[in-house]
Scaffold this active site. Structure first.
Site, PDB file in Angstrom:
ATOM      1  N   ASP A  22       0.834  -1.209   0.000  1.00  0.00           N
ATOM      2  CA  ASP A  22       0.000   0.000   0.000  1.00  0.00           C
ATOM      3  C   ASP A  22       0.866   1.256   0.000  1.00  0.00           C
ATOM      4  O   ASP A  22       0.777   2.092   0.906  1.00  0.00           O
ATOM      5  CB  ASP A  22      -0.937   0.014   1.219  1.00  0.00           C
ATOM      6  CG  ASP A  22      -1.847  -1.191   1.254  1.00  0.00           C
ATOM      7  OD1 ASP A  22      -2.315  -1.609   0.181  1.00  0.00           O
ATOM      8  OD2 ASP A  22      -2.096  -1.720   2.349  1.00  0.00           O
ATOM      9  N   GLU A  68     -11.157  -2.634  -1.708  1.00  0.00           N
ATOM     10  CA  GLU A  68     -10.480  -1.748  -0.754  1.00  0.00           C
ATOM     11  C   GLU A  68      -9.474  -0.877  -1.496  1.00  0.00           C
ATOM     12  O   GLU A  68      -9.423  -0.867  -2.725  1.00  0.00           O
ATOM     13  CB  GLU A  68      -9.798  -2.570   0.348  1.00  0.00           C
ATOM     14  CG  GLU A  68      -8.862  -3.652  -0.182  1.00  0.00           C
ATOM     15  CD  GLU A  68      -8.371  -4.603   0.900  1.00  0.00           C
ATOM     16  OE1 GLU A  68      -8.794  -4.485   2.071  1.00  0.00           O
ATOM     17  OE2 GLU A  68      -7.544  -5.464   0.575  1.00  0.00           O
TER      18      GLU A  68
END
Ligand SMILES: *[C@@H]1O[C@H](CO)[C@@H](O)[C@H](O)[C@H]1NC(C)=O
Ligand SMILES: *[C@@H]1O[C@H](CO)[C@@H](O)[C@H](O)[C@H]1NC(C)=O
Ligand SMILES: *[C@@H]1O[C@H](CO)[C@@H](O)[C@H](O)[C@H]1NC(C)=O
Ligand SMILES: *[C@@H]1O[C@H](CO)[C@@H](O)[C@H](O)[C@H]1NC(C)=O
Ligand SMILES: *[C@@H]1O[C@H](CO)[C@@H](O)[C@H](O)[C@H]1NC(C)=O
Ligand SMILES: *[C@@H]1O[C@H](CO)[C@@H](O)[C@H](O)[C@H]1NC(C)=O
Ligand SMILES: *[C@@H]1O[C@H](CO)[C@@H](O)[C@H](O)[C@H]1NC(C)=O
Length: 364
Positions: free
Chosen positions: A44, A222
């Site tokens: 991420d 997500e």
């Protein structure tokens, strides 16, 4: 004897098919170009261009900061955002996830997630500093709680998971927005207060529902991130199983992470994909996915807007089959983006290597 020989043969065959070199769980499509390697461990990632340098933030103890002169590194670990644990009083506060770093007016802000695998007792916290360098950051604590904590009973916090922050200042109005969410009811967006330290209206957040998977369970969406390129707002997200491949095994081909997008002419949506399906009805066009029998589960993406006439960059983490599939094996990858008919397309090679129009994968 015969059954034993057969058994041996079967064992041999099954060992062969399970060998790491076959990678039968990885698509061998060449529809997507290979990544440019960032030469950094990443999960991420969030990348900020600042003062002629690039800063890479990722999840980890106290949120590590890396600096480089170019996206391909070498990246130098220069310190951390937080001096110690996050002030958010929830589990795992030592190791925030999925930071999103942005410059706003004359400060730099780092939104981060405090959570635990598979749990909705999460929070999005924020820290700020004069620059992305370590040493001067202030942790301001939570601005969204889900599961438990201040405000967690307010819609949409009562149906969502406060992780994976994204940030966009609407270029049209200048208004700041935070995107967040993972599984459950998907990805939402709320307007922020002008100092970015709280949601504009704590009790009536005026949320936009950006991405949802209505009729399935689980709902693996997500990593929401919004970008803008005239005349469209783009909502990016990651769809599929993100990680734990080494412990939980590989999902059915195509059910691992891929990078998807939808667009809208309004910051509030609705966002639609190439087939005009809205993202809150399960839509989302794949922009980048597993390929070449080698690149696996790209996701956790962001957009670095082009500077000095360079194109926008899509950056993300991915697994390289030659390196491995454990959490710490994921690497930073990036590609330049083209916009074809207003839809982002990943370029095959660095434009400096090209004369004229971008070369795309011949199989496209
Ligand atoms: C910008 O970078 C230069 C060195 O490249 C450094 O001397 C200067 O302090 C930096 N400025 C800021 C505001 O970080
Ligand atoms: C920091 O958080 C971890 C949990 O992530 C906890 O075990 C540890 O005790 C905390 N340290 C301090 C100094 O509060
Ligand atoms: C709870 O949130 C409200 C609104 O953001 C804020 O005014 C209040 O101080 C918070 N309370 C606590 C205990 O954090
Ligand atoms: C969330 O809050 C909304 C608005 O108060 C309410 O209508 C809804 O029933 C709540 N959902 C859950 C699951 O608590
Ligand atoms: C929040 O929104 C509600 C409903 O629109 C409104 O009544 C209230 O005044 C707002 N609060 C603030 C602080 O803006
Ligand atoms: C896309 O859907 C919207 C709303 O359903 C509709 O108005 C529009 O005509 C559709 N566009 C295309 C190209 O199908
Ligand atoms: C994958 O890893 C191998 C071995 O380190 C390396 O040679 C290759 O360039 C990598 N490919 C990508 C796309 O990361």
């Amino acid at each position: 004897m015969v059954p034993l020989i057969l058994l041996g043969l079967l064992l041999c065959l099954s060992l062969t098919s399970a060998s790491p070199t076959t990678n039968s769980h990885i698509s061998d499509t060449t529809h997507y170009p290979l990544p440019n390697e960032g030469h950094a461990v990443a999960h991420d990632p969030s990348i900020l261009r600042y003062n002629n340098s690039l800063y890479h933030f990722r999840g980890g103890v106290h949120i590590p900061i890396f600096r480089a002169a170019s996206l391909s590194g070498p990246w130098e670990n220069i310190g951390t955002v937080l001096d110690g644990n996050s002030t958010v009083q929830k589990q795992n506060q030592r190791r925030p996830w999925a930071p999103m770093v942005t410059q706003w007016r004359d400060r730099v802000y780092c939104f981060y997630s405090i959570s635990q695998n598979g749990k909705r007792n999460s929070a999005i916290g924020v820290a700020s500093s004069e620059s992305p360098e370590p040493g001067d950051w202030t942790d301001h604590g939570a601005l969204i709680n889900t599961g438990a904590g201040n405000g967690s009973d307010v819609y949409p916090y009562n149906v969502s998971n406060a992780i994976d922050p994204g940030f966009l200042a609407d270029p049209d109005t200048g208004k700041p927005y935070l995107q967040y969410g993972s599984y459950w009811e998907g990805i939402f967006q709320v307007p922020l207060a002008d100092d970015l330290l709280s949601v504009e209206n704590a009790t009536h957040p005026d949320a936009d529902h950006l991405v949802a998977l209505p009729n399935t369970k689980p709902k693996p969406i997500e990593g929401g991130f919004m970008s803008y390129r005239d005349p469209y707002y783009y909502t990016w997200f990651s769809h599929g199983q993100c990680c734990h491949f080494n412990t939980e095994g590989f999902p059915k081909k195509g059910n691992e992470y891929s990078i998807r997008v939808g667009r809208s002419t309004s910051v509030h949506g609705p966002f639609v994909d190439r087939d005009n399906k809205t993202l809150i009805d399960g839509g989302g066009s794949v922009v980048y996915g597993s390929s070449h029998g080698q690149v696996y589960a790209p996701g956790g993406q962001g957009i670095l807007p082009g500077a000095n006439d360079e194109p926008d960059v899509l950056y993300y983490h991915y697994h390289n089959a030659s390196i491995g599939f454990a959490q710490g094996d994921a690497r930073l990858g990036w590609n330049y983006l083209d916009y074809v008919g207003g839809w982002p397309v990943v370029r095959y090679a660095h434009p400096n290597l090209l004369s004229g129009s971008p070369i795309r994968d011949p199989a496209r």
